[in-house]
Each structure stands twice: as C-alpha cells, then as structure tokens.
Design an enzyme around this catalytic site. Structure first.
Site, PDB file in Angstrom:
ATOM      1  N   GLY A 120       0.823  -1.201   0.000  1.00 58.28           N
ATOM      2  CA  GLY A 120       0.000   0.000   0.000  1.00 58.28           C
ATOM      3  C   GLY A 120       0.854   1.246   0.000  1.00 58.28           C
ATOM      4  N   CYS A 121       0.312   2.329   0.493  1.00 53.56           N
ATOM      5  CA  CYS A 121       1.026   3.609   0.537  1.00 53.56           C
ATOM      6  C   CYS A 121       2.282   3.471   1.383  1.00 53.56           C
ATOM      7  CB  CYS A 121       0.112   4.684   1.102  1.00 53.56           C
ATOM      8  SG  CYS A 121       0.929   6.293   1.316  1.00 53.56           S
TER       9      CYS A 121
END
Length: 269
Positions: A99-100
C-alpha cells in the site's frame, strides 16, 4: 508457533523521541520544509542518481530518463544511517510493497535489527520515475519500502509477520485498483524467496480458517531496479509530524509460523 515479535509499537512515542535534535542530527536535511530546518548552515547531502542504488535489477530494458532532481538524500531522517553501502557486515535487504509507503515505512524503522528503511518505486518501465509517473499508472510502478536489516537481530519471519498483518495481501492491488499499491515482496537472495513463500503459505492457512484468502502477494527473486522516492516522501510520518493513523492493521488474522504450513491449524486451535 506464534512469531515472537510484537508489532504493537507506540509510533507516536517513537517519533517524538526520534525528533530530538541532539540524538538525530540528520533531521535538518529537508530543504523544502523550513519548519524542519534546525540550522541555517545545513545543506542536504546528494548522491549520483545516474545509477540505481540496487545493482541486482536489470535496467537495460527500461526507457531512458534523466535523473530525478528531487532525489538527493543519502541518510535516514530518523536514525541518521546512510542509504548507501557499505552496511554492517551481516545486513541484508528486502523490498516490500503493502500500500502507501508513508505508513508502511513507519512500521519497520522502529524495529530492533532494522538498520534503515527507504521509500521508493519498483517494477515499472522507465528509469528515474517521479511520484507523478507512479500515480499515473501508465508505467506500472509499485510503491515499496526498502528494508535493510540484520538477520542476527531480527529474522525474516519477524519481518513477514509485520508485513502480512498490516495490510490485506488477498487483494492484488491492495488499497486501490492501481499497481501502485499492490502487495509485493522482492527478494535479494534466493533463501529469502523460499522463506517468504513459506510464510505466505502459513498465512494462507490462517486466512482459510477465517474464510478469507488466499494471498495474492507477488513474491519474486531476483528483484527489479529500486528507484528512491523523492525526498519529501522519505520517513514521511516523522518529517511531516503526522500521526501514524494511516497504518491499517489486520488483527483478525494473526500470523503463525510452522515448519509445515498445515500445522498452523493445530497451533491456533
């Protein structure tokens, strides 16, 4: 058996400690944020971005691009360790996409045995990508965290526990529909690949017991070229004074390691 590492790190407390000027003299290296400067005499350190930091990847097939002028840092903002080799003798590195990278990176840098972390991009089709290139999606890059760690102090199994429990590895593109946020493990040694695949097999058993899964995590060796992200993305939660509330955990499915993945069902009963 259950993995021995506790992932319940108080990041708020950790970041407050890490901001102490005397203990971490490198925190003034960010030129684009005056609030982070502690000495007017400091200048950001630079390195030659003509070459990627990781030599394992083959960049001969990538479209040629000019170096990214916004990638200049050579040291970790929190602990001051150099991004550049040589590292302590027993250190290894692995690249994790979950993810981020803002929140993902903060999960790893407080862990004992982690020498440094670094946000970056991998798996795309051009050299020296920018954040805009990655968000565009056309070049198929993934946000990753580079983790340099000492296996004598923290095992790869412990790192896999943090990785698997803190995102949803059953979604190919994780947080959104773009490859930017897909779940990936890029290994720098063949032994890492075997261990990571074994850990995924163990986690699949835990997921199956709860009616979930299996993992869609891409796990590969050798790895593609690692390109450091722009300075503003490095150790983001620390430099921008952000609370770690962007970190998503998966407490319903704990990671349990077993020599035989099928034993996980017996160990968790």
């Amino acid at each position: 058996m259950a993995c021995g590492l506790s992932t319940e790190v108080d990041l708020n407390e950790y970041l407050c400690t890490a901001r102490g000027e005397e203990q971490y003299p490198h925190q003034g290296m960010y030129q684009d944020d005056p609030s982070l400067e502690t000495s007017s005499s400091r200048q950001p350190k630079t390195y030659d971005m003509q070459q990627p930091l990781t030599e394992l990847g083959d960049c001969t097939s990538l479209n040629v691009r000019e170096p990214n002028p916004l990638c200049t840092l050579t040291h970790h903002w929190v602990n001051g360790n150099s991004f550049l080799p040589p590292f302590p003798e027993d250190c290894q590195e692995i690249f994790l996409g979950m993810g981020c990278f803002w929140g993902a990176e903060a999960l790893f840098w407080p862990l004992p045995g982690v020498h440094l972390t670094q946000a970056g991009y991998m798996g795309g089709t051009v050299e020296h990508p920018t954040y805009e290139d990655v968000c565009n999606g056309s070049y198929q890059f993934t946000e990753v965290v580079r983790v340099v760690f000492s296996p004598s102090l923290i095992s790869l199994t412990d790192l896999m526990k943090v990785f698997l429990e803190n995102h949803d590895p059953t979604q190919v593109f994780n947080q959104q529909v773009f490859s930017q946020y897909r779940s990936v493990i890029w290994c720098t040694e063949e032994q890492q690949l075997h261990k990571a695949l074994h850990c995924i097999a163990c986690y699949n058993e835990s997921l199956s017991m709860r009616g979930k899964g299996p993992c869609d995590t891409l796990c590969e060796y050798p790895c593609p070229v690692f390109w450091p992200a722009e300075d503003r993305h490095q150790q983001y939660l620390a430099t921008k004074r952000r609370k770690p509330n962007t970190i998503k955990k998966n407490p319903d499915v704990p990671f349990v390691f077993a020599e035989d993945p099928l034993e996980v069902r017996h160990l968790t009963k």
